[in-house]
Design an enzyme around this catalytic site. Structure first.
Site, mmCIF file in Angstrom:
data_model
loop_
_atom_site.group_PDB
_atom_site.id
_atom_site.type_symbol
_atom_site.label_atom_id
_atom_site.label_comp_id
_atom_site.label_asym_id
_atom_site.label_seq_id
_atom_site.Cartn_x
_atom_site.Cartn_y
_atom_site.Cartn_z
ATOM 1 C CB CYS A 188 -0.944 0.007 1.198
ATOM 2 S SG CYS A 188 -1.968 1.501 1.196
ATOM 3 C CG ASP B 12 -5.964 2.833 -1.057
ATOM 4 O OD1 ASP B 12 -7.169 2.620 -0.849
ATOM 5 O OD2 ASP B 12 -5.108 2.842 -0.158
ATOM 6 C CG HIS B 13 -8.175 6.112 0.121
ATOM 7 N ND1 HIS B 13 -7.446 6.422 1.223
ATOM 8 C CD2 HIS B 13 -8.770 4.927 0.400
ATOM 9 C CE1 HIS B 13 -7.579 5.472 2.136
ATOM 10 N NE2 HIS B 13 -8.377 4.565 1.653
HETATM 11 C C1 DNO Z 1 -8.743 1.953 4.051
HETATM 12 C C2 DNO Z 1 -7.844 0.828 3.899
HETATM 13 C C3 DNO Z 1 -7.820 -0.152 5.041
HETATM 14 C C4 DNO Z 1 -7.401 -1.492 4.534
HETATM 15 C C5 DNO Z 1 -7.599 -2.634 5.453
HETATM 16 C C6 DNO Z 1 -6.972 -3.891 4.935
HETATM 17 O O1 DNO Z 1 -9.119 2.522 3.112
HETATM 18 O O2 DNO Z 1 -6.563 1.189 3.550
HETATM 19 O O3 DNO Z 1 -9.033 -0.236 5.631
HETATM 20 O O4 DNO Z 1 -8.137 -1.803 3.425
HETATM 21 O O5 DNO Z 1 -7.034 -2.333 6.624
HETATM 22 O O6 DNO Z 1 -7.203 -4.932 5.816
#
Ligand code: DNO
Length: 399
Positions: free
Chosen positions: A278, A348-349
């Site tokens: 991530c 992501d986001h």
């Molecule tokens: C939020 C995410 C976290 C992630 C979980 C994975 O947007 O980065 O909630 O998905 O922690 O288990």
């Protein structure tokens, strides 16, 4: 990389028909209605898988199969919960879903203090303020020892906040930190729960005496217990880094930096024990050189989250443009695309923009903002593929 999208199931306002139009190939989801710790049955998994497949997409990654708190703090029923986890993993694999993300963050999953922090361009992004978080810790949660755990400059900002926080501001801060960011990611507290702060205090107390080393031992115990089914069924489990990647609320956090990642990969040195890379979570820590981490750990990465953070001089951070910030997504795509062009990647986001704010999406999971970011990332992948001589296909068009 396979372009995937985090989708929250059939109740998600963003439908699979919409995702098909914007280049999504694979879905990242979970059986969100099953209570934490219970077995995911084969039938329930099949039902969702076939629904996804009916839209011409595949269920690429589970995010997340949640690890119950009692596994993390080694409670009395951890072995029963681990057997349930193993059974869910087996059922997923029997249905062909073999890439499973989880996290090992105690009590609180990801943390933010503002979900709609305005950007200079009029859109908004998620934001983490140390002072706001410390205010929550010291004056709302009233955690014993909280004050001593924050540096003087943050305490000075907290004093200034004290003079201006209204009861409504306090309510919103609680809602942001322990409710709105948690419920939809299978967190401990959900919208509508009564007395969230008391509940949260109770959860924190379960970790009394759990040091980082104890938490590491509990993670090793969990991983050793699930590796046999992962080996037998060829399942990759990939831990999500702690977000933000530093200690909060006196709780240990053990997936925050290079040494941490190295530790868990070596502690259970098995190719099925993997990392969710991530870039957003890692780039929120000024100690992390995200590109160097990607070079080092790409071979043990089974899932990539592309996002980037900007850190302000006082340590606060916000989520940057996917083409800016500290993470360098262009270089990350080069690294991961060379490593394995079939790695699943999700944007992501994203910004909240152009009306996203009134649609009731989960925090960070806007439609237009994420679609904008996915467009940018698809452009990066196509360019990198061109450099590398890999054929790039945009799904959904006549060829
Ligand atoms: C939020 C995410 C976290 C992630 C979980 C994975 O947007 O980065 O909630 O998905 O922690 O288990």
């Amino acid at each position: 990389m396979i372009r995937t999208w985090r989708w929250f199931g059939k109740k998600d306002k963003i439908t699979l028909a919409m995702l098909r139009q914007i280049g999504v190939q694979g879905i990242v989801t979970a059986l969100h209605d099953i209570p934490n710790g219970e077995v995911w049955s084969r039938e329930q998994i099949r039902d969702l898988r076939t629904y996804i497949e009916s839209y011409g997409m595949t269920w690429s990654v589970v995010e997340s199969l949640p690890v119950s708190e009692a596994i993390k703090y080694a409670g009395a029923d951890r072995d029963r919960l681990i057997s349930n986890y193993i059974e869910s993993l087996r059922n997923l694999a029997l249905e062909g879903v073999k890439n499973v993300c989880y996290n090992f963050m105690p009590v609180l999953d990801w943390a933010r203090t503002d979900l709609l922090h305005p950007n200079p361009n009029g859109s908004s992004n998620l934001y983490f303020s140390h002072a706001q978080f410390a205010y929550f810790d010291i004056h709302i949660l009233k955690r014993p020892g909280a004050e001593a755990s924050w540096p003087a400059n943050v305490l000075a900002e907290v004093e200034a906040l004290k003079a201006k926080m209204t009861p409504e501001d306090e309510h919103n801060l609680v809602d942001t930190i322990i409710v709105k960011t948690q419920g939809f990611v299978s967190g401990n507290i959900k919208e509508g729960d009564e007395h969230p702060v008391e509940l949260f205090r109770h959860l924190l107390s379960l970790y009394d005496g759990i040091t980082a080393d104890k938490l590491r031992e509990n993670m090793r115990y969990f991983l050793n217990a699930i590796m046999p089914v992962c080996d037998e069924m060829d399942i990759r489990v990939c831990v999500h880094p702690d977000d933000p990647p530093f200690q909060i609320l006196g709780l240990p956090r053990i997936v925050t930096c290079e040494a941490d990642i190295e530790w868990f990969l070596n502690a259970v040195d098995n190719p099925h024990n993997c990392l969710t890379f991530c870039a957003g979570s890692l780039s929120a820590g000024s100690h992390n050189d995200v590109v160097a981490l990607a070079r080092k750990f790409a071979h043990r990465t089974s899932f990539v989250h592309l996002r980037s953070c900007h850190i302000f001089p006082n340590g606060d951070f916000t989520e940057a443009s996917h083409l800016g910030g500290r993470a360098n997504l262009i270089e990350l795509v080069r690294i991961f695309e060379k490593q394995d062009p079939t790695l699943p990647m999700r944007v992501d986001h994203g910004m909240t923009m152009l009306g996203d704010e009134s649609r009731g999406y989960n925090a960070g999971y806007s439609f237009l903002g994420r679609m904008f970011a996915l467009g940018q990332v698809q452009g990066i992948i196509a360019t990198v593929d061109n450099e590398l001589g890999i054929e790039y296909k945009q799904p959904g068009f006549f060829e």
